[in-house]
Write an enzyme that holds these catalytic residues in place. Structure first.
Site, PDB file in Angstrom:
ATOM      1  CG  HIS A  57      -2.710  -0.751  -9.433  1.00  0.00           C
ATOM      2  ND1 HIS A  57      -3.347   0.291  -9.862  1.00  0.00           N
ATOM      3  CD2 HIS A  57      -3.384  -1.233  -8.903  1.00  0.00           C
ATOM      4  CE1 HIS A  57      -4.756   0.691  -7.938  1.00  0.00           C
ATOM      5  NE2 HIS A  57      -4.505  -0.765  -7.570  1.00  0.00           N
ATOM      6  CG  HIS A 104       0.019   1.226  -7.200  1.00  0.00           C
ATOM      7  ND1 HIS A 104      -0.582   0.422  -7.297  1.00  0.00           N
ATOM      8  CD2 HIS A 104      -0.640   1.475  -5.141  1.00  0.00           C
ATOM      9  CE1 HIS A 104      -1.232  -0.342  -6.809  1.00  0.00           C
ATOM     10  NE2 HIS A 104      -0.916  -0.112  -4.785  1.00  0.00           N
ATOM     11  CB  SER A 141      -2.744  -4.391  -5.836  1.00  0.00           C
ATOM     12  OG  SER A 141      -2.151  -3.659  -5.048  1.00  0.00           O
ATOM     13  CD  GLN A 201      -4.559   3.474   3.846  1.00  0.00           C
ATOM     14  OE1 GLN A 201      -4.074   2.072   4.000  1.00  0.00           O
ATOM     15  NE2 GLN A 201      -4.036   3.224   2.403  1.00  0.00           N
TER      16      GLN A 201
HETATM   17  P1  AMP Z   1      -1.851  -0.089  -2.002  1.00  0.00           P
HETATM   18  O1  AMP Z   1      -0.223  -0.187  -2.440  1.00  0.00           O
HETATM   19  O2  AMP Z   1      -3.081  -0.807  -2.380  1.00  0.00           O
HETATM   20  O3  AMP Z   1      -1.536   0.123  -0.168  1.00  0.00           O
HETATM   21  O4  AMP Z   1      -1.905   1.294  -1.761  1.00  0.00           O
HETATM   22  C1  AMP Z   1      -1.526   2.246  -1.649  1.00  0.00           C
HETATM   23  C2  AMP Z   1      -1.567   3.599  -1.886  1.00  0.00           C
HETATM   24  O5  AMP Z   1      -2.447   4.036  -3.137  1.00  0.00           O
HETATM   25  C3  AMP Z   1      -2.780   3.784  -1.360  1.00  0.00           C
HETATM   26  O6  AMP Z   1      -2.639   5.328  -0.827  1.00  0.00           O
HETATM   27  C4  AMP Z   1      -3.673   3.551  -2.088  1.00  0.00           C
HETATM   28  O7  AMP Z   1      -5.203   4.450  -1.562  1.00  0.00           O
HETATM   29  C5  AMP Z   1      -3.837   4.271  -3.082  1.00  0.00           C
HETATM   30  N1  AMP Z   1      -4.598   3.891  -4.956  1.00  0.00           N
HETATM   31  C6  AMP Z   1      -5.025   2.171  -5.235  1.00  0.00           C
HETATM   32  N2  AMP Z   1      -5.875   2.243  -5.356  1.00  0.00           N
HETATM   33  C7  AMP Z   1      -5.708   2.886  -6.068  1.00  0.00           C
HETATM   34  C8  AMP Z   1      -7.046   3.709  -7.033  1.00  0.00           C
HETATM   35  N3  AMP Z   1      -7.406   2.510  -7.633  1.00  0.00           N
HETATM   36  N4  AMP Z   1      -6.850   5.274  -7.170  1.00  0.00           N
HETATM   37  C9  AMP Z   1      -5.657   5.970  -6.807  1.00  0.00           C
HETATM   38  N5  AMP Z   1      -5.537   5.411  -5.675  1.00  0.00           N
HETATM   39  C10 AMP Z   1      -5.209   4.158  -5.447  1.00  0.00           C
END
Ligand code: AMP
Length: 282
Positions: free
Chosen positions: A34, A37, A188, A155
Site C-alpha cells: 500500500h 510501503h 496490509s 520493530q
Molecule cells: P510489512 O509488510 O507490514 O512487514 O511492512 C513493511 C515495512 O513497511 C515495515 O517497515 C513497516 O513498518 C512499513 N509500513 C507498514 N505500514 C506502514 C505505514 N502505514 N506507513 C509507513 N510505513 C509502513
C-alpha cells in the site's frame, strides 16, 4: 524493474552495482503493498541510487499459524505498484531460499527488556522471528540504508538494537506512518476489515490524539490517560490488548519523577479477528 527470486543472482547483480559506486536503499516487506510501503520505496529512491524491495511473508514471525494462513498475498498487484513508482529491484524469495533446510539457524539474539513489553508480551516469539529474517536479508542485500516504518515502532527499536549488537554496517532510517484520510494507519491487514469495522477503525488514531492532548494538559496522570484510552476503544467495539505510554527510546513504562526526552503512546487492538497496531510520538 529487475526481479530476483534467488540469492545468488541477486548478490551478483548488487555486487556489480556496488562496484560502480552505487548506494543501496533496502525496503523489506511482506507484500500486500500500500502507500505506506511505497513511501519507503520512494525515500530509498530519493536517498540512494538503487532501491531494493523484498517481499517475503516470513513464517518465523507469526506466533499464530492462522494469522500466517490469512495474511493477504497480492503478488501481481505488488509488482505493478513497485514498477509504477520506479523501484529498481524486487527480491521475492521462497521459504527454502531464506531458510534452506540444510543450513542450521543460529540461536536467536537475546532482545532483553525491549522484546518483553507491548508486542513482546502479546506475540511471544514474534520479534525473534523479525530479527532472524531482517538479519538474513541484511546479510544478503548488504544495503547502505535500511528503511522501516514508524507504524511498527517497536520493530524499528528491535532492529536498531540488533544492528548495533551485531555491528552490521547499515544505517537505519525510520519513516513516518502513512494514514488514510480518516487517520487509520495503512496496513496490509486493513483489507480484512468489513465495511462496518472499517468505519470504526479510525477510533484508534483518535484515541492516540486524545492521549497526546491529555498528556500535554497533565503529564502526571499517565495511568489515568491509558485507562481512559482503553475504555474509549472498548466503547467503540474494539478489544484492546494494550495502550501504553512509554519512553520512546527504551520502550519501557515511564517512571514517575524521571520523564524521558520523548514519550510514545503505543496501542494494539482487535477489531473482530483483525489485529491492528498504531502509535504516536507525544
Ligand atoms: P510489512 O509488510 O507490514 O512487514 O511492512 C513493511 C515495512 O513497511 C515495515 O517497515 C513497516 O513498518 C512499513 N509500513 C507498514 N505500514 C506502514 C505505514 N502505514 N506507513 C509507513 N510505513 C509502513
Amino acid at each position: 524493474m529487475h526481479f530476483f527470486t534467488q540469492i545468488g543472482p541477486l548478490r551478483q547483480f548488487l555486487s556489480f552495482r556496488r562496484q560502480q559506486g552505487e548506494t543501496i536503499g533496502f525496503v523489506p516487506t511482506m507484500g500486500a503493498l500500500h502507500e505506506g510501503h511505497l513511501s519507503l520505496v520512494r525515500q530509498a529512491m530519493q536517498n540512494d541510487s538503487l532501491a531494493v524491495c523484498s517481499i517475503f511473508v516470513n513464517p518465523t514471525q507469526f506466533n499464530d499459524p492462522k494469522d500466517l494462513e490469512r495474511y493477504p498475498r497480492t503478488p501481481d498487484k505488488d509488482i505493478e505498484m513497485l514498477t509504477s513508482v520506479g523501484c529498481d529491484v524486487l527480491f521475492m524469495p521462497g521459504v527454502n531460499e531464506i531458510y534452506p533446510p540444510d543450513v542450521v539457524q543460529k540461536a536467536s539474539l537475546q532482545l532483553g527488556a525491549l522484546g518483553e513489553v507491548m508486542e513482546g508480551r502479546f506475540r511471544p516469539g514474534h520479534f525473534a522471528g523479525v530479527a532472524q529474517v531482517v538479519e538474513r536479508l541484511l546479510r544478503i542485500v548488504e544495503p547502505t540504508h535500511l528503511y522501516m516504518g514508524q507504524k511498527d515502532f517497536q520493530q524499528v527499536a528491535i532492529v536498531r538494537f540488533m544492528i548495533n549488537q551485531l555491528g552490521l554496517p547499515v544505517e537505519l532510517v525510520m519513516s513516518p506512518t502513512i494514514r488514510e484520510s480518516d487517520g487509520l494507519a495503512m496496513s496490509s491487514r486493513n483489507v480484512r476489515l468489513n465495511e462496518q469495522q472499517r468505519v470504526i477503525a479510525p477510533v484508534i488514531f483518535h484515541t492516540l490524539g486524545q492521549a497526546r492532548r491529555d498528556l500535554a494538559k497533565d503529564a502526571h496522570n499517565r495511568n489515568e490517560i491509558e485507562n481512559r484510552a482503553i475504555a474509549a476503544l472498548q466503547k467503540a467495539g474494539l478489544e484492546p490488548e494494550y495502550f501504553d505510554i512509554v519512553d520512546a527510546e527504551t520502550l519501557q513504562p515511564v517512571t514517575p519523577g524521571a520523564p524521558p526526552r520523548q514519550m510514545a503512546a503505543c496501542v494494539a487492538a482487535w477489531l473482530g479477528d483483525v489485529r491492528l497496531i498504531d502509535n504516536l510520538l507525544l
